[in-house]
Design a protein around this motif. Structure first.
Motif, PDB file in Angstrom:
ATOM      1  N   THR A  93      64.612-102.888  82.724  1.00 47.97           N
ATOM      2  CA  THR A  93      63.372-103.510  83.201  1.00 47.97           C
ATOM      3  C   THR A  93      62.180-102.621  82.890  1.00 47.97           C
ATOM      4  O   THR A  93      61.163-103.083  82.368  1.00 47.97           O
ATOM      5  CB  THR A  93      63.461-103.786  84.715  1.00 47.97           C
ATOM      6  OG1 THR A  93      64.551-104.681  84.957  1.00 47.97           O
ATOM      7  CG2 THR A  93      62.175-104.388  85.245  1.00 47.97           C
ATOM      8  N   HIS A  94      62.308-101.327  83.172  1.00 46.54           N
ATOM      9  CA  HIS A  94      61.207-100.407  82.874  1.00 46.54           C
ATOM     10  C   HIS A  94      60.994-100.278  81.368  1.00 46.54           C
ATOM     11  O   HIS A  94      59.852-100.239  80.910  1.00 46.54           O
ATOM     12  CB  HIS A  94      61.483 -99.030  83.490  1.00 46.54           C
ATOM     13  CG  HIS A  94      61.250 -99.000  84.960  1.00 46.54           C
ATOM     14  ND1 HIS A  94      60.018 -98.831  85.514  1.00 46.54           N
ATOM     15  CD2 HIS A  94      62.107 -99.146  85.995  1.00 46.54           C
ATOM     16  CE1 HIS A  94      60.110 -98.862  86.826  1.00 46.54           C
ATOM     17  NE2 HIS A  94      61.376 -99.054  87.151  1.00 46.54           N
ATOM     18  N   PHE A 128      58.790-103.065  79.812  1.00 41.68           N
ATOM     19  CA  PHE A 128      57.346-102.907  79.949  1.00 41.68           C
ATOM     20  C   PHE A 128      56.823-101.701  79.184  1.00 41.68           C
ATOM     21  O   PHE A 128      55.728-101.739  78.625  1.00 41.68           O
ATOM     22  CB  PHE A 128      56.963-102.812  81.428  1.00 41.68           C
ATOM     23  CG  PHE A 128      57.222-104.096  82.160  1.00 41.68           C
ATOM     24  CD1 PHE A 128      56.478-105.232  81.883  1.00 41.68           C
ATOM     25  CD2 PHE A 128      58.225-104.182  83.099  1.00 41.68           C
ATOM     26  CE1 PHE A 128      56.720-106.423  82.536  1.00 41.68           C
ATOM     27  CE2 PHE A 128      58.474-105.363  83.771  1.00 41.68           C
ATOM     28  CZ  PHE A 128      57.722-106.493  83.485  1.00 41.68           C
ATOM     29  N   ALA A 183      51.988-108.565  81.173  1.00 37.57           N
ATOM     30  CA  ALA A 183      52.721-107.774  82.162  1.00 37.57           C
ATOM     31  C   ALA A 183      52.258-106.319  82.118  1.00 37.57           C
ATOM     32  O   ALA A 183      52.074-105.680  83.152  1.00 37.57           O
ATOM     33  CB  ALA A 183      54.216-107.867  81.910  1.00 37.57           C
ATOM     34  N   ARG A 184      52.073-105.804  80.918  1.00 37.35           N
ATOM     35  CA  ARG A 184      51.630-104.403  80.786  1.00 37.35           C
ATOM     36  C   ARG A 184      50.247-104.224  81.403  1.00 37.35           C
ATOM     37  O   ARG A 184      50.014-103.261  82.131  1.00 37.35           O
ATOM     38  CB  ARG A 184      51.620-103.999  79.321  1.00 37.35           C
ATOM     39  CG  ARG A 184      51.229-102.557  79.105  1.00 37.35           C
ATOM     40  CD  ARG A 184      51.296-102.195  77.625  1.00 37.35           C
ATOM     41  NE  ARG A 184      50.797-100.885  77.372  1.00 37.35           N
ATOM     42  CZ  ARG A 184      51.503 -99.768  77.484  1.00 37.35           C
ATOM     43  NH1 ARG A 184      52.755 -99.831  77.845  1.00 37.35           N
ATOM     44  NH2 ARG A 184      50.965 -98.597  77.234  1.00 37.35           N
ATOM     45  N   TYR A 238      53.776 -94.720  81.653  1.00 39.43           N
ATOM     46  CA  TYR A 238      53.276 -95.981  81.107  1.00 39.43           C
ATOM     47  C   TYR A 238      52.284 -95.772  79.970  1.00 39.43           C
ATOM     48  O   TYR A 238      51.624 -96.697  79.550  1.00 39.43           O
ATOM     49  CB  TYR A 238      52.649 -96.827  82.219  1.00 39.43           C
ATOM     50  CG  TYR A 238      53.699 -97.461  83.072  1.00 39.43           C
ATOM     51  CD1 TYR A 238      54.337 -98.618  82.662  1.00 39.43           C
ATOM     52  CD2 TYR A 238      54.087 -96.891  84.275  1.00 39.43           C
ATOM     53  CE1 TYR A 238      55.325 -99.196  83.427  1.00 39.43           C
ATOM     54  CE2 TYR A 238      55.069 -97.463  85.044  1.00 39.43           C
ATOM     55  CZ  TYR A 238      55.683 -98.618  84.613  1.00 39.43           C
ATOM     56  OH  TYR A 238      56.672 -99.190  85.376  1.00 39.43           O
ATOM     57  N   PHE A 279      48.940-105.973  83.760  1.00 39.68           N
ATOM     58  CA  PHE A 279      49.108-106.071  85.211  1.00 39.68           C
ATOM     59  C   PHE A 279      49.600-104.756  85.787  1.00 39.68           C
ATOM     60  O   PHE A 279      49.091-104.288  86.810  1.00 39.68           O
ATOM     61  CB  PHE A 279      50.079-107.209  85.559  1.00 39.68           C
ATOM     62  CG  PHE A 279      50.357-107.304  87.031  1.00 39.68           C
ATOM     63  CD1 PHE A 279      49.422-107.877  87.887  1.00 39.68           C
ATOM     64  CD2 PHE A 279      51.539-106.835  87.554  1.00 39.68           C
ATOM     65  CE1 PHE A 279      49.668-107.953  89.250  1.00 39.68           C
ATOM     66  CE2 PHE A 279      51.798-106.907  88.910  1.00 39.68           C
ATOM     67  CZ  PHE A 279      50.861-107.469  89.765  1.00 39.68           C
ATOM     68  N   VAL A 280      50.585-104.133  85.141  1.00 43.64           N
ATOM     69  CA  VAL A 280      51.130-102.860  85.626  1.00 43.64           C
ATOM     70  C   VAL A 280      50.045-101.786  85.596  1.00 43.64           C
ATOM     71  O   VAL A 280      49.884-101.028  86.559  1.00 43.64           O
ATOM     72  CB  VAL A 280      52.364-102.433  84.798  1.00 43.64           C
ATOM     73  CG1 VAL A 280      52.756-101.001  85.102  1.00 43.64           C
ATOM     74  CG2 VAL A 280      53.527-103.379  85.050  1.00 43.64           C
ATOM     75  N   GLU A 339      46.627 -98.571  93.023  1.00 41.21           N
ATOM     76  CA  GLU A 339      47.411 -97.692  93.890  1.00 41.21           C
ATOM     77  C   GLU A 339      46.859 -96.275  93.902  1.00 41.21           C
ATOM     78  O   GLU A 339      46.915 -95.585  94.912  1.00 41.21           O
ATOM     79  CB  GLU A 339      48.884 -97.701  93.483  1.00 41.21           C
ATOM     80  CG  GLU A 339      49.569 -99.026  93.783  1.00 41.21           C
ATOM     81  CD  GLU A 339      49.479 -99.433  95.251  1.00 41.21           C
ATOM     82  OE1 GLU A 339      49.705 -98.590  96.146  1.00 41.21           O
ATOM     83  OE2 GLU A 339      49.180-100.610  95.511  1.00 41.21           O
ATOM     84  N   ARG A 392      47.707-102.422  88.481  1.00 43.06           N
ATOM     85  CA  ARG A 392      48.320-102.064  89.765  1.00 43.06           C
ATOM     86  C   ARG A 392      48.343-100.542  89.945  1.00 43.06           C
ATOM     87  O   ARG A 392      48.108-100.038  91.042  1.00 43.06           O
ATOM     88  CB  ARG A 392      49.740-102.622  89.872  1.00 43.06           C
ATOM     89  CG  ARG A 392      49.813-104.114  90.015  1.00 43.06           C
ATOM     90  CD  ARG A 392      49.195-104.626  91.302  1.00 43.06           C
ATOM     91  NE  ARG A 392      49.840-103.991  92.426  1.00 43.06           N
ATOM     92  CZ  ARG A 392      49.235-103.737  93.581  1.00 43.06           C
ATOM     93  NH1 ARG A 392      47.992-104.072  93.765  1.00 43.06           N
ATOM     94  NH2 ARG A 392      49.886-103.141  94.558  1.00 43.06           N
ATOM     95  N   ILE A 393      48.630 -99.817  88.871  1.00 38.74           N
ATOM     96  CA  ILE A 393      48.628 -98.357  88.957  1.00 38.74           C
ATOM     97  C   ILE A 393      47.244 -97.859  89.344  1.00 38.74           C
ATOM     98  O   ILE A 393      47.096 -96.999  90.212  1.00 38.74           O
ATOM     99  CB  ILE A 393      49.100 -97.724  87.630  1.00 38.74           C
ATOM    100  CG1 ILE A 393      50.591 -97.989  87.423  1.00 38.74           C
ATOM    101  CG2 ILE A 393      48.803 -96.226  87.603  1.00 38.74           C
ATOM    102  CD1 ILE A 393      51.097 -97.609  86.050  1.00 38.74           C
TER     103      ILE A 393
END
Length: 114
Positions: free
Chosen positions: A43-44, A47, A55-56, A100, A58-59, A66, A62-63
């Motif tokens: 899964t990791h 991405f 999706a990338r 990432y 979005f990640v 956070e 989100r990072i």
């Protein structure tokens, strides 16, 4: 989702161990596939390799969000944790952008020698 599934697989193995349950090969293999960690790694990797541009993005978003939250909590006067634990938490979080930071050449530019 994959992390929750992994934790449930670990708990099932712990339950088997504590109850001295000897599972059959089918039970063992079905749970072992999950508890091996392979689905989480894949899964990791999906991405990290940039297979899905939305999706990338979005990640990455989100990072960023956070990080804002983490900085706010760590700098808060009501932070209940010691300074050494807070520093450790920040250092662990600093690894995430590195993980990432995978470019289109499938390499980590921040680790490449100049």
């Amino acid at each position: 989702m994959q992390w929750a599934t992994l934790c449930k697989a670990f708990l099932l193995e712990a339950r088997w161990f504590s109850c001295r349950h000897l599972q059959n090969s089918e039970e063992y293999l079905n749970n072992g596939f999950i508890s091996s960690g392979v689905p989480v790694v894949l899964t990791h990797a999906f991405f990290l390799l940039g297979q899905d541009e939305d999706a990338r993005a979005f990640v990455v978003h989100r990072i960023s969000e956070e990080w804002k939250f983490l900085n706010q909590e760590c700098l808060s006067a009501s932070n209940p944790f010691s300074a050494s634990f807070t520093k450790l938490a920040l250092n662990v979080a600093r690894m995430v952008p590195l993980m990432y930071d995978y470019n289109s050449q499938h390499s980590l530019p921040s680790l490449r020698r100049i």
